[in-house]
Motif scaffolding. Structure first.
Motif, PDB file in Angstrom:
ATOM      1  N   ALA A 166       0.836  -1.204   0.000  1.00 21.98           N
ATOM      2  CA  ALA A 166       0.000   0.000   0.000  1.00 21.98           C
ATOM      3  C   ALA A 166       0.869   1.251   0.000  1.00 21.98           C
ATOM      4  CB  ALA A 166      -0.937  -0.016   1.202  1.00 21.98           C
ATOM      5  N   GLY A 167       1.821   1.290  -0.914  1.00 20.39           N
ATOM      6  CA  GLY A 167       2.595   2.505  -1.128  1.00 20.39           C
ATOM      7  C   GLY A 167       1.891   3.378  -2.141  1.00 20.39           C
TER       8      GLY A 167
ATOM      9  N   ARG B  33      -1.034  -0.227   8.923  1.00 16.07           N
ATOM     10  CA  ARG B  33      -1.705   0.844   8.193  1.00 16.07           C
ATOM     11  C   ARG B  33      -0.916   1.147   6.917  1.00 16.07           C
ATOM     12  NH1 ARG B  33      -4.884  -0.286  11.329  1.00 16.07           N
ATOM     13  NH2 ARG B  33      -6.136   0.973  12.781  1.00 16.07           N
ATOM     14  N   PRO B  34      -1.601   1.571   5.837  1.00 16.80           N
ATOM     15  CA  PRO B  34      -0.872   2.006   4.647  1.00 16.80           C
ATOM     16  C   PRO B  34       0.034   3.187   4.975  1.00 16.80           C
ATOM     17  CG  PRO B  34      -3.216   1.758   4.168  1.00 16.80           C
ATOM     18  CD  PRO B  34      -3.061   1.633   5.656  1.00 16.80           C
ATOM     19  N   LEU B  35       1.193   3.192   4.391  1.00 15.34           N
ATOM     20  CA  LEU B  35       2.143   4.313   4.477  1.00 15.34           C
ATOM     21  C   LEU B  35       2.607   4.605   5.905  1.00 15.34           C
ATOM     22  CD1 LEU B  35       0.238   6.792   2.114  1.00 15.34           C
ATOM     23  CD2 LEU B  35       2.070   5.220   1.480  1.00 15.34           C
ATOM     24  N   SER B  36       2.308   3.705   6.847  1.00 15.35           N
ATOM     25  CA  SER B  36       2.619   4.014   8.241  1.00 15.35           C
ATOM     26  C   SER B  36       4.118   4.136   8.479  1.00 15.35           C
ATOM     27  CB  SER B  36       2.014   2.954   9.166  1.00 15.35           C
ATOM     28  OG  SER B  36       2.515   1.668   8.850  1.00 15.35           O
ATOM     29  N   ARG B  37       4.922   3.397   7.719  1.00 14.13           N
ATOM     30  CA  ARG B  37       6.366   3.497   7.912  1.00 14.13           C
ATOM     31  C   ARG B  37       6.882   4.865   7.470  1.00 14.13           C
ATOM     32  NH1 ARG B  37       5.826  -1.366   5.134  1.00 14.13           N
ATOM     33  NH2 ARG B  37       5.983  -3.238   6.411  1.00 14.13           N
TER      34      ARG B  37
ATOM     35  N   LEU C 129      -0.436  -6.496  -9.130  1.00 14.78           N
ATOM     36  CA  LEU C 129       0.579  -5.440  -9.150  1.00 14.78           C
ATOM     37  C   LEU C 129       1.403  -5.538  -7.876  1.00 14.78           C
ATOM     38  CD1 LEU C 129       1.685  -2.769 -10.494  1.00 14.78           C
ATOM     39  CD2 LEU C 129       0.341  -1.605  -8.735  1.00 14.78           C
ATOM     40  N   VAL C 130       2.701  -5.597  -8.038  1.00 17.18           N
ATOM     41  CA  VAL C 130       3.615  -5.627  -6.895  1.00 17.18           C
ATOM     42  C   VAL C 130       4.227  -4.240  -6.742  1.00 17.18           C
ATOM     43  CG1 VAL C 130       5.617  -6.749  -5.854  1.00 17.18           C
ATOM     44  CG2 VAL C 130       4.111  -8.050  -7.380  1.00 17.18           C
ATOM     45  N   GLY C 131       3.892  -3.581  -5.656  1.00 19.18           N
ATOM     46  CA  GLY C 131       4.404  -2.233  -5.412  1.00 19.18           C
ATOM     47  C   GLY C 131       4.974  -2.133  -4.013  1.00 19.18           C
TER      48      GLY C 131
END
Length: 398
Positions: free
Chosen positions: A155-156, A181-185, A238-240
């Protein structure tokens, strides 16, 4: 490390940095030859539209080109396409090419960007895609009309933008993310919640704290198996899962590499007469003090401009607040600064706004959704080193 106006500048890499640097060098009076070396067959092109407008069919591949034929002639630049760089000899000041050729330089700018990270658990199957290049985007755009179910691993921003395009085509979309969570990093939990709400409101299923353990299919992808045992069918996968800087060709050259080519705030590397910029480079930001690889369009643009200034004898440094944006559905996510350990969210009439503090009473970052005016104001507050209580007052007044 300024150089004579007639020096030969070689740029390895054919993206935004190459195009911007070339324009800036000519604007600043550089009269010497400029050569762009690229492993791709295309002239430098813009990447942000690849995961959005190119997939949606609103921008053609030709419209992504940053240098048109007339530009190449006006700028007097030599393109060497489909010529991967294989090595660097800084003593002889030569770039070694994959075909065995050598290209001398007076000044070298490393701008080889990054590539999509691969997962060892994902086989090379029809229907499995990564997205980094114009060829990647074209392949996905051609496949989408026949797709009913899309699974996105990661989820980038790339995965989320493709998910948004697919939902607008009424494709069933599931996003699988290993983090909570998406983008949590990158942006923390509050920003992750904003992203989840944005996508779930439009029918995307976001599976967090889940891992794809197997990709199934014979002639083509049929779906993925999650670590909990659930099978998700898919016509397209899709690999993202991020990007890796393209630095392998520099091994043995003596240049310092640490998650990218290490640079100061002017783009100078550890080797004389060699600069780096864009996704491949890890710059020091003179304003924030951070030393990181940005992977952002705006940063690449600014860094290319600073390098051109340095090459022509200027003294600029990179000292702007980092900024990026992402278009998803009809909303624009915008972020500036850094995601600190402290955050505060307010849902304004125009959309959510999230502040980030450094934990030491200072504002360090701002995220907005559909609110460019607030982002512009927030960026000025970050640049001014605004105190956290003052930033909270600003947020409350939005």
């Amino acid at each position: 490390m300024s150089t004579a106006a007639g020096a030969h500048v070689v740029v390895v890499g054919g993206g935004l940095v190459a195009a911007t640097l070339t324009r800036e060098l000519r604007r600043l009076g550089h009269t010497g030859p400029i050569t762009i070396v690229s492993d791709e067959a295309e002239v430098p092109y813009d990447r942000p539209p690849l995961s959005k407008q190119v997939l949606a069919g609103t921008v053609t591949p030709e419209e992504t080109r940053l240098l048109k034929p007339a530009d190449l002639e006006d700028l007097d630049v030599t393109l060497r396409l489909e010529q991967p760089a294989a090595g660097l000899n800084p003593v002889a000041r030569e770039v070694e090419l994959a075909d065995g050729g050598r290209l001398g330089y007076d000044v070298l700018v490393v701008a080889t960007g990054s590539r999509a990270r691969r997962l060892p658990t994902v086989p090379e199957l029809s229907g499995v895609h990564h997205l980094r290049s114009l060829d990647d985007a074209t392949a996905i755009a051609e496949a989408l009309p026949g797709v009913r179910r899309l699974v996105v691993i990661g989820a980038g921003f790339i995965g989320l933008e493709v998910a948004a395009v697919a939902r607008n085509r009424d494709i069933e979309v599931t996003v699988v993310e290993t983090a909570a969570r998406p983008l949590s990093r990158v942006l923390g939990e509050d920003a992750g919640e904003v992203v989840i709400e944005l996508h779930e409101e439009r029918g995307v299923e976001v599976r967090c704290s889940a891992t794809v353990v197997e990709v199934r299919g014979a002639d083509g992808v049929e779906g993925v198996l999650l670590d909990g045992g659930e099978f998700l069918p898919a016509d397209l996968l899709l690999v993202g899962v991020g990007a890796v800087p393209n630095t392998e060709w520099l091994e043995g050259s003596g240049i310092e590499i640490d998650n990218g080519v290490v640079c100061d705030d002017r783009g100078r590397t550890s080797l004389p007469h060699v600069y780096a910029a864009g996704d491949v480079a890890r710059w020091r930001n003179a304003l924030t003090g951070a030393h990181a690889r940005a992977e952002q369009w705006q940063s690449a643009l600014e860094q290319a401009s600073v390098v051109a200034d340095a090459v022509t004898g200027g003294g600029r440094v990179w000292d702007t607040v980092p900024y990026f944006w992402s278009d998803q559905y009809d909303r624009k996510l915008q972020f500036c600064g850094a995601a600190g350990p402290v955050s505060e969210r307010r849902d304004t009439a125009r959309g959510p706004v999230v502040l980030f503090g450094d934990g030491d009473e200072q504002l360090v970052g701002v995220l907005t959704v559909g609110n460019p005016r607030a982002l512009a104001q927030g960026r000025r507050l970050v640049a001014a080193g605004t105190a956290w209580p003052q930033a909270q007052e600003w947020l409350a007044g939005l």
